[in-house]
Motif scaffolding. Structure first.
Motif, mmCIF file in Angstrom:
data_model
loop_
_atom_site.group_PDB
_atom_site.id
_atom_site.type_symbol
_atom_site.label_atom_id
_atom_site.label_comp_id
_atom_site.label_asym_id
_atom_site.label_seq_id
_atom_site.Cartn_x
_atom_site.Cartn_y
_atom_site.Cartn_z
ATOM 1 N N LYS A 232 -3.900 4.374 7.722
ATOM 2 C CA LYS A 232 -5.355 4.321 7.746
ATOM 3 C C LYS A 232 -5.932 4.868 6.443
ATOM 4 C CE LYS A 232 -9.387 6.040 10.245
ATOM 5 N NZ LYS A 232 -9.855 6.891 11.379
ATOM 6 N N ARG A 233 -5.394 5.983 5.977
ATOM 7 C CA ARG A 233 -5.916 6.602 4.759
ATOM 8 C C ARG A 233 -5.582 5.776 3.516
ATOM 9 N NH1 ARG A 233 -3.510 11.443 3.859
ATOM 10 N NH2 ARG A 233 -1.970 11.215 5.509
ATOM 11 N N GLN A 234 -4.421 5.127 3.538
ATOM 12 C CA GLN A 234 -4.076 4.231 2.428
ATOM 13 C C GLN A 234 -5.049 3.071 2.354
ATOM 14 O OE1 GLN A 234 -0.073 3.211 3.434
ATOM 15 N NE2 GLN A 234 0.792 5.148 2.689
ATOM 16 N N ARG A 235 -5.398 2.524 3.501
ATOM 17 C CA ARG A 235 -6.313 1.394 3.523
ATOM 18 C C ARG A 235 -7.714 1.822 3.089
ATOM 19 N NH1 ARG A 235 -5.809 -2.927 8.322
ATOM 20 N NH2 ARG A 235 -3.710 -2.788 7.476
ATOM 21 N N LEU B 214 0.787 -1.230 0.000
ATOM 22 C CA LEU B 214 0.000 0.000 0.000
ATOM 23 C C LEU B 214 0.825 1.290 0.000
ATOM 24 C CD1 LEU B 214 -2.332 -1.948 0.236
ATOM 25 C CD2 LEU B 214 -3.307 -0.537 2.044
ATOM 26 N N PRO B 215 1.931 1.391 0.742
ATOM 27 C CA PRO B 215 2.705 2.643 0.693
ATOM 28 C C PRO B 215 3.233 2.954 -0.704
ATOM 29 C CG PRO B 215 3.329 1.343 2.606
ATOM 30 C CD PRO B 215 2.474 0.466 1.749
ATOM 31 N N HIS B 216 3.582 1.923 -1.477
ATOM 32 C CA HIS B 216 4.064 2.139 -2.846
ATOM 33 C C HIS B 216 2.907 2.343 -3.810
ATOM 34 C CE1 HIS B 216 8.233 1.123 -1.840
ATOM 35 N NE2 HIS B 216 7.734 0.167 -1.075
ATOM 36 N N SER C 122 -1.495 9.288 10.206
ATOM 37 C CA SER C 122 -2.577 8.363 9.833
ATOM 38 C C SER C 122 -2.504 7.912 8.378
ATOM 39 C CB SER C 122 -3.952 8.982 10.115
ATOM 40 O OG SER C 122 -4.220 10.074 9.249
ATOM 41 N N ALA C 123 -1.294 7.881 7.816
ATOM 42 C CA ALA C 123 -1.132 7.482 6.416
ATOM 43 C C ALA C 123 -1.634 6.064 6.177
ATOM 44 C CB ALA C 123 0.327 7.607 5.990
#
Length: 536
Positions: A387-390, A373-375, A384-385
């Protein structure tokens, strides 16, 4: 011939909301009530009813109850009184007092209906209903729609009594698959291409079904075949709760009276909502039945108007978002292959199986997704990155990645021979592959392998094209993965094939899959405990 029935009773509101409809309580016999209150069931794929199929055994037991001694059923039948149709108002509420401030008011309810309606009259009435719903979709969102995404709502409702003996009752509690959610776009299918590569446009299921019914009404033969169901839909009211009691009492043929709680000016979405809430009892309605109800009985806008109220009522509704991808998207290898009925179907995959399978991707709770998810969303950073990515993953991309993986599985194995002669590996009940625990463990083995990839595997060259780059990488990884698991593995008779849901069988399955991947397909699975059935 048009008949009018008049009932005196009491009208009241339990809510102070200005849009809350009047509730009207009165007494009517079951024989009379069923003349003008229908029980709309989905008796074919073109009908829009939400009620469950009549259970003759249940009706017979209830009839025996009413015919025995002093037995009575003092609880009310719940009825929805339809709003007026264009140029056709059939239900009237008149107050018999002059005090508008009283919370409980004496009233008179008048219901007009056709005693023996012609098929043409029924067709016209239903067409008016459908046209009103389709033209009023946007307005039907109403004041309750606060914009809260449906994917934030926690839902689901099977009891232990119902899951006992189910082929999907495997314990997946260690896999983080117990939560159930729905989504804002739950009655749409975002279809762009099917499994075989053909194009398919986006379909909103509720609207599509209404349109199908509208078209079917132009077919005289189809209308004649479904005349009884159509008459029920065309009646000026709907029995929301108590259909079996009403039918049983009518069968006694002695005008058994019931207290009726009628919701005045009750549109279709409100009827579905009340049906769901009222039937959320200790036993509950099967999840898959509610999924079909929501996806097929309501348009997207109608469903949107109910979301906050369903959560507030504590109702556990089902996995619309998951089934939109798994069952209703024509790209899916499982398209129309999931059992959405409350009866066992040996030709389809169990509903809970597919919920668990899809939720592993949707929830992104495997460590592999923490790397992905980060990539996938390099623009989401800071507090909260994760959480927002998910959240973005759930809203936009999880379904495409899920379908990418399972499409490769489908293309690799579906047409291959099963250990059951004359059958293939994609036939439910005839294959080692299309089994709840096998599907789950195969997917889990892939995610474990994905998680073992170096950090560089997840890096992208063009951050503006991250989704497509990573989808391509996962497809290639999946193609390599299936290359290590020969079709003969699933096409071989397994000695522990009937014991996969218990410890030794599941352990043997996991061991065989792990070894096939670790040894890149050179593992001699024929000597494995899974195949030989020999345990120490």
């Amino acid at each position: 011939m048009r008949i009018q029935k008049i009932y005196e009773g009491f009208a009241y509101r339990q809510s102070q909301h200005p849009d809350a409809p009047w509730l009207v309580s009165f007494v009517a016999s079951a024989d009379e009530l069923t003349l003008w209150a229908g029980i709309p069931r989905r008796a074919s794929d073109k009908l829009i009813g939400f009620q469950r199929t009549e259970d003759p055994i249940r009706v017979e037991r209830a009839r025996d109850f009413f015919n025995l001694g002093i037995n009575q059923s003092p609880t009310a039948l719940i009825v929805g009184l339809h709003p007026a149709l264009p140029d056709d108002q059939r239900v009237f509420l008149e107050f018999l007092d002059e005090d508008e401030d009283k919370p409980i008011r004496k009233c008179q309810l008048r219901v007009n209906f056709e005693d023996l309606p012609t098929l043409e009259e029924v067709r016209i009435s239903i067409k008016k209903q459908i046209e009103k719903r389709l033209s009023g979709d946007q307005a039907s969102l109403g004041p309750e729609d606060d914009g809260t995404p449906l994917s934030n709502l926690s839902l689901g409702m099977l009891t232990s009594e119902e899951t006992a003996g189910d082929e999907d009752s495997t314990d997946f509690s260690d896999s983080g698959l117990s939560e159930i959610e729905i989504s804002e776009e739950s009655v749409n299918t975002d279809s762009t291409s099917s499994v075989d590569g053909s194009d398919s446009g986006e379909i909103e299921l509720g609207r599509s079904l209404l349109t199908n019914l509208l078209n079917a009404l132009e077919n005289p033969d189809w209308c004649s075949e479904h005349v009884e169901d159509l008459i029920d839909i065309a009646k000026p009211a709907t029995i929301i709760d108590g259909q079996h009691r009403a039918l049983a009492a009518r069968a006694c043929e002695r005008n058994i009276p019931f207290i009726v709680c009628a919701i005045f000016n009750c549109p279709w979405p409100e009827q579905v909502f009340q049906f769901t809430v009222v039937n959320y009892t200790a036993r509950g309605i099967p999840d898959q039945f509610i999924t079909a109800n929501a996806a097929l009985s309501l348009t997207k806008f109608e469903l949107g108007s109910l979301r906050g109220r369903l959560v507030q009522a504590g109702v556990k509704v089902v996995e619309y978002e998951l089934m939109k991808i798994v069952q209703f998207d024509s790209r899916s290898p499982f398209y129309n292959l999931v059992n959405l009925t409350d009866k066992k179907d040996n030709t389809k995959i169990g509903y809970k199986t597919m919920v668990r399978l899809a939720k592993r991707w949707y929830n992104a709770n495997h460590q592999a997704f923490a790397n992905l998810l980060p990539h996938l969303y390099p623009d989401i950073k800071g507090a909260s990155a994760k959480k927002r990515q998910r959240e973005r993953w759930k809203e936009e991309d999880w379904g495409d990645f899920f379908l990418d993986f399972w499409t490769i599985i489908y293309r690799t194995y579906s047409g291959e021979a099963s250990h059951n002669e004359g059958h293939t590996l994609w036939e439910v009940g005839r294959s080692n592959l299309i089994v709840a625990i096998v599907l789950f463990e195969l997917q889990e083995t892939f995610l474990n392998n994905l998680n073992q990839q170096d950090e560089e595997f997840f890096e992208v060259k063009d951050q503006h094209n991250a989704v497509e780059e990573l989808r391509d990488k996962l497809r290639k990884r999946a193609e390599k993965f299936v290359g290590w698991i020969p079709v003969e593995f699933f096409g071989t008779k397994w000695g522990l094939g009937g014991q996969l849901n218990v410890g030794p069988g599941r352990d043997a399955l996991q061991t065989a899959l792990d070894n096939l991947v670790k040894k890149k397909g050179t593992y001699q699975y024929g000597k494995s405990t899974l195949v030989t059935g020999k345990t120490e």
